[in-house]
Write an enzyme that holds these catalytic residues in place. Structure first.
Site, PDB file in Angstrom:
ATOM      1  N   THR A   1       0.833  -1.200   0.000  1.00 11.76           N
ATOM      2  CA  THR A   1       0.000   0.000   0.000  1.00 11.76           C
ATOM      3  C   THR A   1       0.868   1.251   0.000  1.00 11.76           C
ATOM      4  OG1 THR A   1      -1.889  -1.096   1.028  1.00 11.76           O
ATOM      5  CG2 THR A   1      -1.727   1.271   1.342  1.00 11.76           C
TER       6      THR A   1
ATOM      7  N   THR B   1      14.833   5.001   9.865  1.00  9.45           N
ATOM      8  CA  THR B   1      15.865   3.978  10.012  1.00  9.45           C
ATOM      9  C   THR B   1      15.496   2.758   9.177  1.00  9.45           C
ATOM     10  OG1 THR B   1      16.287   4.753  12.249  1.00  9.45           O
ATOM     11  CG2 THR B   1      17.108   2.563  11.696  1.00  9.45           C
TER      12      THR B   1
ATOM     13  N   ALA C   1       6.385  -8.341   0.629  1.00  7.49           N
ATOM     14  CA  ALA C   1       6.992  -9.505   1.293  1.00  7.49           C
ATOM     15  C   ALA C   1       5.942 -10.371   1.982  1.00  7.49           C
ATOM     16  CB  ALA C   1       8.033  -9.038   2.315  1.00  7.49           C
TER      17      ALA C   1
ATOM     18  N   GLN D   1       0.888 -10.123  -6.138  1.00  8.99           N
ATOM     19  CA  GLN D   1       0.436 -11.513  -6.210  1.00  8.99           C
ATOM     20  C   GLN D   1       1.254 -12.329  -7.205  1.00  8.99           C
ATOM     21  OE1 GLN D   1      -1.798 -12.863  -4.232  1.00  8.99           O
ATOM     22  NE2 GLN D   1      -2.733 -11.045  -3.298  1.00  8.99           N
TER      23      GLN D   1
ATOM     24  N   CYS E   1     -10.412  -7.058   2.638  1.00  8.24           N
ATOM     25  CA  CYS E   1     -10.735  -5.680   3.029  1.00  8.24           C
ATOM     26  C   CYS E   1     -12.202  -5.393   2.746  1.00  8.24           C
ATOM     27  CB  CYS E   1      -9.885  -4.685   2.268  1.00  8.24           C
ATOM     28  SG  CYS E   1      -8.133  -5.016   2.390  1.00  8.24           S
TER      29      CYS E   1
END
Lengths: 382, 382
Positions: B70, B234, B197, B176, B322
């Site tokens: 996203t 970071t 990932a 996908q 969702c």
């Protein structure tokens, strides 16, 4: 190795990792899925969020989980509709975001404090947000957030009377305060607050933004509408579980940890002041984090001290890690009025949960040794 | 439980977790710090980035690590200076971002394909980005990205001839596709590519955006300037290490996995088609992911099927997770031209690395049982 750079990164506490472990490969479900196992994960996320909320005196719906403090800060500063007022000793992400919006950057005195009357004047009717860090990451100097909140409240009252409609919010980056200071948002008087799991023995790349109920922010990342619509993307299940555990641990041991760290800091400071002539402690004696001791020795090269200490088994920082990486002089130390030689000869020792008195004893002696040696070399090209 | 919702979330592979473990509490250092242990972590991050780059045929400097697909999508679509053209079957984050910028949303046919001539007409001189998903998350339908890239290249050439200066880029969300399709950015002809990932047995809340060298994007999150200035904060050390390991595993087993998954999909499809009268398979027979089988049975309620299957030990999805969460009818199935009854009676079965032939055998029978039962009830309030 003696690790004294806890302000840059903290090791994940084993208890945090243990809490996260089930969610990597077993309870790995998407919390939005409809089957029972996923709904259980959804509930575990809700429980963790509630725990985080409770620690800072907030409601669950006021906790927006992000991918770290930098994202939280960007969300807070870019999310408001209006100008930003901040200080010269903030983290890069605050300054970069504020500057991109034409923000006002207030100077600080040598103790890292802003002048409240200057703050008052800087908050014109165009200003929507004041952002002031709670604990300075390089020196540990603590801002009087409550006093700043009172000024902000005064101006809000004044705006109301004058019919000025623009809301005014106070944001604090409390990344270095977890486990050390009171984080209760009502007592602090803040409307928005950033916390960072990676600085309090939790998982890296996990942060939160507290957003007081009723505040409308513009999201940075849109899509599925997770995190109250303020931060879309599948929830970071292991992250929030680990963050909650980390904050629970930090909060439950805070009282004793503060005393223990203060004693370590005193031990270190006394030794260094006794053995290093002309050392300058960069601190606010009245209000400083017990976890951070920043000092300057004009005439030595801080980077060389870091490398020489590393060779002898002590890990410390000079300037901030980010600034050090770019070979820049710390903007924070410059803003505090240090001379170039003092800024270049600065060392930050930051202690943490796993720092012992023996560590400090050994490190103190090694720091004195290395600084004495480096003094002979002087500064190369500052 | 038989887990058949791998398109929503994949369990982290134990080999990925093993690769990440050292970096949680031992090699936890901030990669920007100056001491040797931190520089080693910095090097490990660089090695992981190089590995990710190699898998997609890119250079390390073209890999921007984000906190998930996203965020990558938001960065790509908001980062360009101009309008966006996309399709009606994209993920929420693509559609939300495109719509917020006044983007053009192209229709698709029943096989999920856009018309290339309509695409050509939609790319006016105001358009800076075309964003088309590689594998549709609900149906597994595969877009012909290469053909779309050729149209984009034609228009780029035409712009150059006409002296139109606005650059035009092609972005694909390949979340996908990892482990299933070729991800080589040159062969695909894409300028920007999103990977996740959390959809390929790696850590959740970690993604990347491939940004072809020379492309200038506006960052969403600014501060320390990490990730080529495109994503401050970071670096996510455990995340990138785990992501690289996950992609290495996915890529090295891709050939055999595709065959194995295709056989499982055929096994499932044959059984369902034989035993469920009037079943409609929502697929592109010529170009479909072997990992996803989406079907509709008009007259049953997909959510009830999900719940009933869950009770019998099979986890599947209806619509996207969702969308399901919000009780909405899938915009993807509607865009593919399914009737309301077909969309409401749709089930997505998504297989993965840990799905066996025995799983599919058992699940097939249970799906047939449950669908037959639910047929008697019919739909409540669609």
């Amino acid at each position: 190795m003696i690790y004294l750079d806890n302000a840059a990164a903290t090791p994940m506490d084993q208890r945090v990792l243990t809490a996260m472990m089930p969610y990597f490969s077993d309870e790995f479900y998407n919390p939005s899925a409809a089957y029972l196992a996923a709904r259980r994960v959804h509930d575990d996320v809700a429980t963790a969020r509630h725990s985080l909320a409770k620690i800072i005196g907030a409601k669950s719906a006021e906790i927006i989980i992000t991918a770290g403090a930098t994202e939280s800060i960007n969300l807070a500063l870019n999310g408001v509709d209006g100008a930003v007022v901040t200080t010269a000793i903030e983290h890069d992400s605050v300054l970069a975001t504020a500057k991109a919006r034409g923000g006002v950057v207030l100077p600080v005195n040598s103790l890292g404090q802003i002048d409240l009357e200057s703050l008052r004047s800087a908050i014109t009717d165009q200003v929507a947000l004041v952002s002031v860090g709670y604990v300075n990451s390089e020196t540990g100097m603590i801002q009087d957030i409550r006093a700043i909140a009172d000024v902000v409240q005064d101006i809000r009252d004044d705006r109301r009377q004058r019919g000025v409609e623009r809301p005014l919010y106070l944001h604090t980056d409390a990344s270095q305060a977890a486990g050390v200071l009171d984080l209760n948002v009502s007592r602090l008087g803040v409307d928005l607050m950033t916390l960072n799991a990676g600085k309090c023995y939790g998982p890296k790349q996990v942060g939160l933004l507290y957003v007081r109920a009723g505040i409308r922010l513009k999201p940075l990342i849109i899509g599925g509408g997770q995190e109250m619509g303020l931060r879309s993307g599948t929830e970071n299940v292991t992250g929030i579980i680990g963050f909650a555990k980390a904050m629970e641990l930090a909060e439950s041991t805070r009282g004793s940890e503060v005393k223990r760290l203060a004693a370590l800091r005193n031990q270190l400071k006394s030794y260094l002041v006794q053995h290093i002539p002309d050392i300058k402690i960069n601190e606010n004696q009245r209000r400083n984090s017990p976890a951070i001791l920043n000092f300057s020795v004009a005439g030595v090269d801080g980077e060389r001290v870091v490398f020489a200490l590393d060779e002898r088994g002590v890990q410390v920082a000079t300037g901030s890690a980010c600034a050090a990486n770019k070979g820049l002089r710390s903007h924070i130390l410059v803003a505090l009025g240090l001379s170039n030689a003092e800024a270049d000869g600065s060392i930050r020792v930051s202690m943490g949960r796993f720092t012992t008195s023996e560590d400090i004893e050994a490190a103190s002696q090694l720091i004195v040794e290395v600084v004495s040696e480096q003094r002979k070399f002087g500064v190369m090209d500052a």
